[in-house]
Design an enzyme around this catalytic site. Structure first.
Site, mmCIF file in Angstrom:
data_model
loop_
_atom_site.group_PDB
_atom_site.id
_atom_site.type_symbol
_atom_site.label_atom_id
_atom_site.label_comp_id
_atom_site.label_asym_id
_atom_site.label_seq_id
_atom_site.Cartn_x
_atom_site.Cartn_y
_atom_site.Cartn_z
ATOM 1 N N LYS A 1 4.414 -13.866 -11.703
ATOM 2 C CA LYS A 1 4.510 -12.427 -12.388
ATOM 3 C C LYS A 1 5.020 -12.543 -13.601
ATOM 4 C CE LYS A 1 3.878 -9.368 -8.477
ATOM 5 N NZ LYS A 1 4.624 -8.199 -7.635
ATOM 6 N N ASP B 1 3.568 -1.597 -10.041
ATOM 7 C CA ASP B 1 4.619 -1.488 -8.687
ATOM 8 C C ASP B 1 5.337 -0.170 -8.955
ATOM 9 O OD1 ASP B 1 3.803 -3.531 -7.369
ATOM 10 O OD2 ASP B 1 5.473 -4.993 -8.017
HETATM 11 P P1 NAP Z 1 12.230 -11.082 -4.219
HETATM 12 O O1 NAP Z 1 12.170 -11.041 -5.613
HETATM 13 O O2 NAP Z 1 12.586 -12.324 -3.594
HETATM 14 O O3 NAP Z 1 13.710 -10.226 -4.107
HETATM 15 C C1 NAP Z 1 14.193 -9.910 -2.682
HETATM 16 C C2 NAP Z 1 15.415 -9.309 -2.758
HETATM 17 O O4 NAP Z 1 16.082 -9.228 -1.381
HETATM 18 C C3 NAP Z 1 16.771 -9.929 -3.646
HETATM 19 O O5 NAP Z 1 17.453 -9.057 -4.122
HETATM 20 C C4 NAP Z 1 17.398 -10.730 -2.202
HETATM 21 O O6 NAP Z 1 19.006 -10.713 -2.731
HETATM 22 C C5 NAP Z 1 17.548 -9.549 -1.279
HETATM 23 N N1 NAP Z 1 17.306 -10.276 -0.166
HETATM 24 C C6 NAP Z 1 16.779 -11.097 0.479
HETATM 25 N N2 NAP Z 1 17.040 -11.415 1.587
HETATM 26 C C7 NAP Z 1 18.132 -10.938 2.154
HETATM 27 C C8 NAP Z 1 18.997 -10.740 3.119
HETATM 28 N N3 NAP Z 1 18.781 -11.545 4.275
HETATM 29 N N4 NAP Z 1 19.953 -9.862 3.295
HETATM 30 C C9 NAP Z 1 20.223 -9.141 1.992
HETATM 31 N N5 NAP Z 1 19.463 -9.197 0.905
HETATM 32 C C10 NAP Z 1 18.711 -9.993 0.943
HETATM 33 O O7 NAP Z 1 11.260 -10.221 -3.465
HETATM 34 P P2 NAP Z 1 10.244 -9.161 -3.957
HETATM 35 O O8 NAP Z 1 9.211 -9.287 -4.386
HETATM 36 O O9 NAP Z 1 11.177 -7.976 -4.493
HETATM 37 O O10 NAP Z 1 9.931 -8.454 -2.583
HETATM 38 C C11 NAP Z 1 10.995 -7.528 -1.678
HETATM 39 C C12 NAP Z 1 10.404 -6.715 -0.502
HETATM 40 O O11 NAP Z 1 9.517 -5.697 -1.070
HETATM 41 C C13 NAP Z 1 9.435 -7.738 0.341
HETATM 42 O O12 NAP Z 1 9.637 -7.428 1.697
HETATM 43 C C14 NAP Z 1 8.062 -7.357 -0.355
HETATM 44 O O13 NAP Z 1 7.056 -7.658 0.870
HETATM 45 C C15 NAP Z 1 8.109 -5.980 -0.616
HETATM 46 N N6 NAP Z 1 7.117 -5.646 -1.578
HETATM 47 C C16 NAP Z 1 6.271 -4.431 -1.368
HETATM 48 C C17 NAP Z 1 5.351 -4.186 -2.278
HETATM 49 C C18 NAP Z 1 4.734 -3.053 -1.947
HETATM 50 O O14 NAP Z 1 3.836 -2.591 -2.720
HETATM 51 N N7 NAP Z 1 4.834 -2.157 -0.846
HETATM 52 C C19 NAP Z 1 5.438 -4.586 -3.307
HETATM 53 C C20 NAP Z 1 6.164 -5.663 -3.621
HETATM 54 C C21 NAP Z 1 7.271 -6.271 -2.764
HETATM 55 P P3 NAP Z 1 19.689 -11.831 -3.686
HETATM 56 O O15 NAP Z 1 19.303 -11.120 -4.806
HETATM 57 O O16 NAP Z 1 21.034 -11.617 -3.313
HETATM 58 O O17 NAP Z 1 18.942 -13.047 -3.403
#
Ligand code: NAP
Length: 295
Positions: free
Chosen positions: A83, A119
């Site tokens: 991305k 998004d």
């Molecule tokens: P990402 O860029 O990897 O970010 C993940 C975030 O979650 C980071 O801020 C991380 O914190 C935090 N995190 C991870 N594990 C954690 C834990 N055990 N406890 C507390 N915080 C935690 O991921 P992303 O792409 O943003 O996706 C995040 C979620 O959104 C996923 O579940 C994904 O499936 C969902 N999503 C959904 C859509 C949709 O269309 N519905 C679109 C995109 C994403 P740190 O910064 O401290 O590491």
């Protein structure tokens, strides 16, 4: 009379040399619901497009964009891990993609390729479909990754009265909050009191962490921190009902999963590529795994 069962009858023409190809690039892509959602949209509108997935290894995003130019791929979705990396290969970015530093949709504009990020539009569409208007509301976003950043920007631009980012790592939290004027960030210490204090006056909680996806995960927010009047938007869509949604229901709060956002971001991409209104119902049915059929 045709013996074909009604659910497999196509409105659009059969694939042929004139069929336009759109695609998602990422690694992995086998799990992606985008092909099901977008093929349902092409089918429902009867246009001669098809959507496929290409596994593109980390580091090869620019080559994939070059292939898009060479092959005339009509529209491209971009997912992990490309991305941000894909940006250098594009000719220009939408304002939103530029502010986020992330692209999930590539469009042709004449001979130029433009990067968008849909998004946030997807999230706003899903909230509004639930009767939730972010304008004037107090919002807490849990997480500071790509999805959280899109949520912070969209909700801030939509006129949220307060945006508070809660994240483990303080630097990423601060960077997400810096996307919109007035947004704040608090780093999570592991003390559940952090969440209770942050959510006491909140109208909307967006979970943008993956906590709840894995079997055995607990809710990232304890039931005690949730309250009636709060709307909980869990961006996770698999499983469709998460521990956070369970906790929200037990606390008397309304909750929904991320399927609406997933469909909303794909609907925005469909309209960017084709100029047509998206057939939302057919796309939502395909996203939830229901037979597509005629809409
Ligand atoms: P990402 O860029 O990897 O970010 C993940 C975030 O979650 C980071 O801020 C991380 O914190 C935090 N995190 C991870 N594990 C954690 C834990 N055990 N406890 C507390 N915080 C935690 O991921 P992303 O792409 O943003 O996706 C995040 C979620 O959104 C996923 O579940 C994904 O499936 C969902 N999503 C959904 C859509 C949709 O269309 N519905 C679109 C995109 C994403 P740190 O910064 O401290 O590491």
């Amino acid at each position: 009379m045709s013996s074909e069962p009604p659910h497999s009858r196509r409105l659009r023409p059969a694939l042929n040399a004139g069929t336009r190809v759109a695609a998602v690039i990422g690694d992995p892509v086998a799990h992606s619901r985008s092909p099901a959602i977008l093929n349902a949209a092409f089918e429902a509108t009867g246009i001669d497009w098809v959507f496929v997935g290409f596994v593109v290894r980390k580091g090869a995003a620019a080559q994939a964009v070059e292939a898009m130019r060479t092959l005339g791929i009509a529209g491209m979705s971009v997912t992990m891990p490309h991305k941000s990396e894909v940006i250098e290969a594009l000719d220009s970015l939408s304002d939103t993609a530029s502010r986020l530093g992330a692209v999930n949709c590539i469009e042709w504009e004449g001979e130029r390729l433009i990067g968008h990020n849909t998004d946030g539009d997807g999230l706003l569409a899903s909230l509004r479909a639930q009767g939730v208007e972010p304008s004037g509301s107090r919002v807490v976003v849990l997480g500071a990754g790509g999805a959280a950043r899109a949520a912070v920007l969209a909700l801030g631009d939509a006129g949220a009265a307060e945006v508070l980012v809660l994240n483990r790592s303080p630097e990423r939290g601060r960077a997400a909050a810096a996307l919109v004027p007035g947004a704040r960030s608090v780093s999570l210490t592991g003390d559940p009191g952090d969440l209770t204090a942050a959510l006491a006056d909140a109208d909307l909680l967006v979970n943008a962490t993956p906590v709840g996806m894995a079997e055995g995960d607990a809710s990232p927010v304890p039931r005690e921190a949730l309250h009636p009047g709060l709307v909980v938007s869990d961006l996770i869509y698999h499983p469709p009902r998460t521990p956070l949604m369970e906790a929200a229901s037990a606390a008397g709060a309304r909750a929904h999963n991320g399927l609406g956002m997933l469909v909303g971001q794909a609907a925005a991409a469909f309209s960017i590529w084709t100029g047509l209104p998206a057939p939302g119902e057919a796309m939502a049915r395909a996203a939830s795994g229901e037979p597509v059929g005629k809409s």
